[in-house]
Motif scaffolding. Structure first.
Motif, PDB file in Angstrom:
ATOM      1  N   PHE A 142     -30.530   4.495  16.880  1.00  0.00           N
ATOM      2  CA  PHE A 142     -30.463   3.220  16.497  1.00  0.00           C
ATOM      3  C   PHE A 142     -31.177   1.666  16.086  1.00  0.00           C
ATOM      4  CE2 PHE A 142     -25.191   4.695  16.676  1.00  0.00           C
ATOM      5  CZ  PHE A 142     -25.747   5.006  15.285  1.00  0.00           C
ATOM      6  N   GLY A 195     -28.492  10.172  17.127  1.00  0.00           N
ATOM      7  CA  GLY A 195     -28.393   9.453  17.173  1.00  0.00           C
ATOM      8  C   GLY A 195     -30.035   8.571  17.709  1.00  0.00           C
ATOM      9  N   ALA A 226     -25.242   5.616   8.713  1.00  0.00           N
ATOM     10  CA  ALA A 226     -23.500   6.019   8.497  1.00  0.00           C
ATOM     11  C   ALA A 226     -23.814   7.489   8.419  1.00  0.00           C
ATOM     12  CB  ALA A 226     -23.664   5.455   6.935  1.00  0.00           C
ATOM     13  N   VAL A 239     -22.803   8.300  12.533  1.00  0.00           N
ATOM     14  CA  VAL A 239     -21.505   7.707  12.980  1.00  0.00           C
ATOM     15  C   VAL A 239     -20.243   8.812  12.545  1.00  0.00           C
ATOM     16  CG1 VAL A 239     -19.996   5.915  12.462  1.00  0.00           C
ATOM     17  CG2 VAL A 239     -22.606   5.730  13.265  1.00  0.00           C
ATOM     18  N   ALA A 278     -20.524  11.515  14.157  1.00  0.00           N
ATOM     19  CA  ALA A 278     -20.012  12.039  15.470  1.00  0.00           C
ATOM     20  C   ALA A 278     -18.289  12.068  15.632  1.00  0.00           C
ATOM     21  CB  ALA A 278     -20.679  10.699  16.339  1.00  0.00           C
ATOM     22  N   LEU A 279     -18.145  11.155  14.828  1.00  0.00           N
ATOM     23  CA  LEU A 279     -16.587  10.915  15.084  1.00  0.00           C
ATOM     24  C   LEU A 279     -15.990  12.400  14.423  1.00  0.00           C
ATOM     25  CD1 LEU A 279     -16.522   8.022  12.926  1.00  0.00           C
ATOM     26  CD2 LEU A 279     -15.786   8.658  15.199  1.00  0.00           C
ATOM     27  N   ALA A 337     -27.790   5.833  22.559  1.00  0.00           N
ATOM     28  CA  ALA A 337     -27.066   5.681  21.120  1.00  0.00           C
ATOM     29  C   ALA A 337     -27.713   4.584  21.039  1.00  0.00           C
ATOM     30  CB  ALA A 337     -25.805   5.756  21.321  1.00  0.00           C
ATOM     31  N   LEU A 370     -22.964  11.565  19.410  1.00  0.00           N
ATOM     32  CA  LEU A 370     -23.924   9.942  18.660  1.00  0.00           C
ATOM     33  C   LEU A 370     -25.107   9.827  19.388  1.00  0.00           C
ATOM     34  CD1 LEU A 370     -23.548   7.678  16.732  1.00  0.00           C
ATOM     35  CD2 LEU A 370     -22.474   6.142  18.839  1.00  0.00           C
ATOM     36  N   SER A 421     -17.328  12.775  20.616  1.00  0.00           N
ATOM     37  CA  SER A 421     -17.809  11.808  19.888  1.00  0.00           C
ATOM     38  C   SER A 421     -19.102  10.990  20.259  1.00  0.00           C
ATOM     39  CB  SER A 421     -16.857  11.057  18.962  1.00  0.00           C
ATOM     40  OG  SER A 421     -16.157  11.317  18.366  1.00  0.00           O
TER      41      SER A 421
END
Length: 334
Positions: free
Chosen positions: A309, A225, A181, A184, A187-188, A305, A221, A217
């Motif tokens: 994950f 990531g 989380a 993310v 990145a945003l 990315a 990410l 973003s």
């Protein structure tokens, strides 16, 4: 004791010296060997075949020449990012079209080529004081960054900030779900912030703010990531592997200040398969070319990315398995 300390000191010094040589080579070698290698260009007009033959004779291996029927088709090829420039054979002589938004360096070289094409074959190239060159920039770089220096400087801070965030998230947050989380959210927020600075304050990029922010973003990410995932799956060594891959390979091979076709091959192509190179290409497409040829770099960034994950999940599962199989600790003595 002293002998082991001496061996450790020598080992660290030698290792640091080797790393220094690798870094200097990684950053300096591509720049020192920059030159056109099969750069895609278009030749159009009734004399297209003759112009293409002359280009191949005078600059063998420099251009990957494709012929089109007329100037309109040539302009379309530039707008669709199918070529870096075009030579249109007209009744008054060759006319060169460039797309400096795709690469200011290539556009400058094509402008010099225009000067040469106006001379008879075999004639010496005129000096700087020659008559004006028939050159038109069809897709121009941002007027506040005509040489692309500011654009080229965006790649390294994105990588460095992504690496810093990866280290912080790895050591400060233990739970894998919350670590994901954090990636993310970073990145945003990072995409919105960097796009705001690049478009608003520095005025380096045109286009839709949300589109540019989305590209930023996705790039962040992919970088963050990947390193977080490597750290979870491999341990601290994963941070080193991610740093070496993205910083020592990805950044100098990103072609942020030139073009992939100007780098020694196959390194130019390899750079486009790494997050920094894919991010630069996607950002150019989104900001200047209405997303033309964006599918490839989007796929590359998304793949990195997702892989990050997946590695994060694998590392979490391995950690849980170790915790479940570890022998219970005996209760402390009263």
């Amino acid at each position: 004791m002293r002998s082991s300390l001496a061996v450790r000191t020598v080992g660290i010094a030698v290792g640091a010296a080797l790393l220094q040589l690798i870094m200097i080579t990684a950053f300096s070698w591509p720049a020192a060997r920059t030159e056109p290698r099969d750069v895609p260009i278009v030749v159009a007009g009734p004399q297209a075949a003759a112009v293409a033959e002359r280009l191949d004779r005078e600059r063998p291996g420099a251009f990957d020449v494709r012929t089109e029927r007329d100037e309109t088709a040539a302009r379309t090829a530039l707008a669709d990012r199918e070529a870096y420039g075009a030579v249109v054979a007209t009744a008054s002589g060759p006319k060169v079209l460039t797309a400096s938004a795709a690469s200011p360096v290539v556009a400058q070289q094509l402008a010099a080529l225009a000067q040469r094409l106006t001379q008879p074959a075999g004639a010496p190239t005129p000096g700087q004081g020659a008559a004006g060159q028939p050159v038109e920039d069809v897709v121009a770089a941002d007027s506040d960054d005509p040489r692309g220096a500011g654009f080229g400087a965006l790649a390294l801070p994105l990588i460095m900030s992504g690496l810093a965030a990866s280290v912080l998230l790895t050591f400060a947050i233990r739970a894998a779900a919350w670590r994901a989380a954090g990636v993310v959210l970073f990145a945003l927020l990072g995409g919105l912030g960097v796009a705001g600075i690049a478009q608003g304050w520095l005025s380096l990029l045109p286009g839709s703010y949300l589109t540019v922010a989305g590209v930023m973003s996705l790039s962040i990410l992919a970088v963050t990531g990947t390193v977080v995932g490597l750290a979870a799956a491999v341990g601290r060594a994963g941070i080193g592997v991610g740093t070496l891959t993205l910083l020592l390979l990805g950044n100098p091979l990103s072609a942020a200040t030139s073009a992939p076709e100007l780098l020694p091959q196959p390194w130019g192509d390899i750079g486009q398969l790494l997050p920094p190179g894919a991010a630069v290409t996607l950002l150019r497409s989104a900001a200047f070319f209405d997303g033309a040829n964006a599918a490839g770099p989007v796929a590359v960034l998304a793949a990195w990315a997702v892989a990050g994950f997946v590695l994060l999940a694998v590392g979490d599962l391995r950690g849980r398995a170790r915790d479940e199989t570890a022998p219970d600790r005996e209760p402390a003595m009263a």
